[in-house]
Design an enzyme around this catalytic site. Sequence first.
Site, PDB file in Angstrom:
ATOM      1  N   GLY A 143       0.936  -1.191  -0.025  1.00  0.00           N
ATOM      2  CA  GLY A 143      -0.048  -0.102  -0.166  1.00  0.00           C
ATOM      3  C   GLY A 143       0.888   1.397   0.170  1.00  0.00           C
ATOM      4  N   ASP A 154       0.134   4.043   1.207  1.00  0.00           N
ATOM      5  CA  ASP A 154       0.031   4.680   2.580  1.00  0.00           C
ATOM      6  C   ASP A 154       1.378   4.181   3.531  1.00  0.00           C
ATOM      7  OD1 ASP A 154      -1.073   2.139   2.341  1.00  0.00           O
ATOM      8  OD2 ASP A 154      -2.667   2.662   3.851  1.00  0.00           O
ATOM      9  N   ARG A 155       1.340   2.787   3.483  1.00  0.00           N
ATOM     10  CA  ARG A 155       2.547   2.318   4.241  1.00  0.00           C
ATOM     11  C   ARG A 155       3.749   2.626   3.668  1.00  0.00           C
ATOM     12  NH1 ARG A 155       1.767  -4.198   3.847  1.00  0.00           N
ATOM     13  NH2 ARG A 155       3.391  -4.113   5.841  1.00  0.00           N
ATOM     14  N   THR A 175     -22.588  -7.289  27.227  1.00  0.00           N
ATOM     15  CA  THR A 175     -21.761  -7.866  26.139  1.00  0.00           C
ATOM     16  C   THR A 175     -21.160  -6.634  25.333  1.00  0.00           C
ATOM     17  OG1 THR A 175     -23.775  -9.481  25.673  1.00  0.00           O
ATOM     18  CG2 THR A 175     -22.390  -8.988  23.943  1.00  0.00           C
TER      19      THR A 175
END
Length: 294
Positions: free
Chosen positions: A125, A127-128, A210
């Site tokens: 990616g 972005d990475r 929960t």
Amino acid sequence: MKNYLAVDIGNSGLRIASLDLVNHSVAEPLRINWRHDVVGGQLQIRRDSDREDRFPPDDPAWLSLIDDYLLTLNGPARWLVASVRHDAANQLEAHVAHRQQDHFQRVTHADVPLIANVEFPQRVGIDRLLAAWAATAATELRPLIVIQAGSAVTVDLVARGADGRDAFEGGAILPGVPMMLRLLGKAADLLPQIDADDLIDLPPLPGKNTEAAMTCGAASGLIGGVQHLVNRYREANGAATPVILSGGDGVRLLPYISQPLVAQSQLVLRGLLRLALELQLRGADGETAKLAGQ
């Protein structure tokens, strides 16, 4: 070019910010959130949600927010766009085409001077890569660990090769808290759907309902997973391997990661700022010529 705009289009939303090339800074970004749902095991866009602050990426309604942001600018702009969503990027590019004096550039791997030392470099990616490149400016130490804590959380490694150049070595990807909670609510018939945009503080154990049990489990799973990955990197590369931490949930992970640690906001946008500074150094005429040939 007087105005530079950085745009980070991700799977959970879009960030746009003007860049100050004089002071080497990124303005406070405008955030536009996408609207998602999980149907039949596939992540899809939810069009019947009651959340008015979210938009389907292929719905042009969100472009009006971009237009409002552009009112703060004087003159034409150069757009540097890092995207992992083609639908939203296509919408934006078609919209910007009406601003005839603007230049729109989709940032690619070739624009980032970082070696991708992985099996399939073009699949990483953007972005990475940009985040990793920006992180290298935060410390001279190598290797370094880069954590982007968003809808998905990446824990990557940057090392220095034998030729002295920085290399992106790959890493790990795990779901962020909102993604975990969405998938839990969809995969289990009796579990509720919980909409959580950020990593919440850890609720006390045991959870008394929960929702509390789910949020505590998701937050703990993220923190434990990131800690485990950082420990593994440091076992292999030394206890002094620094961590550069960013992303919407990054500040909430701070107390759970040991030093050396640097919190750096907006790593992807900072990577686009570095690119803008390099383009400026090449000269405006060279930029215009390059764009015209694309």
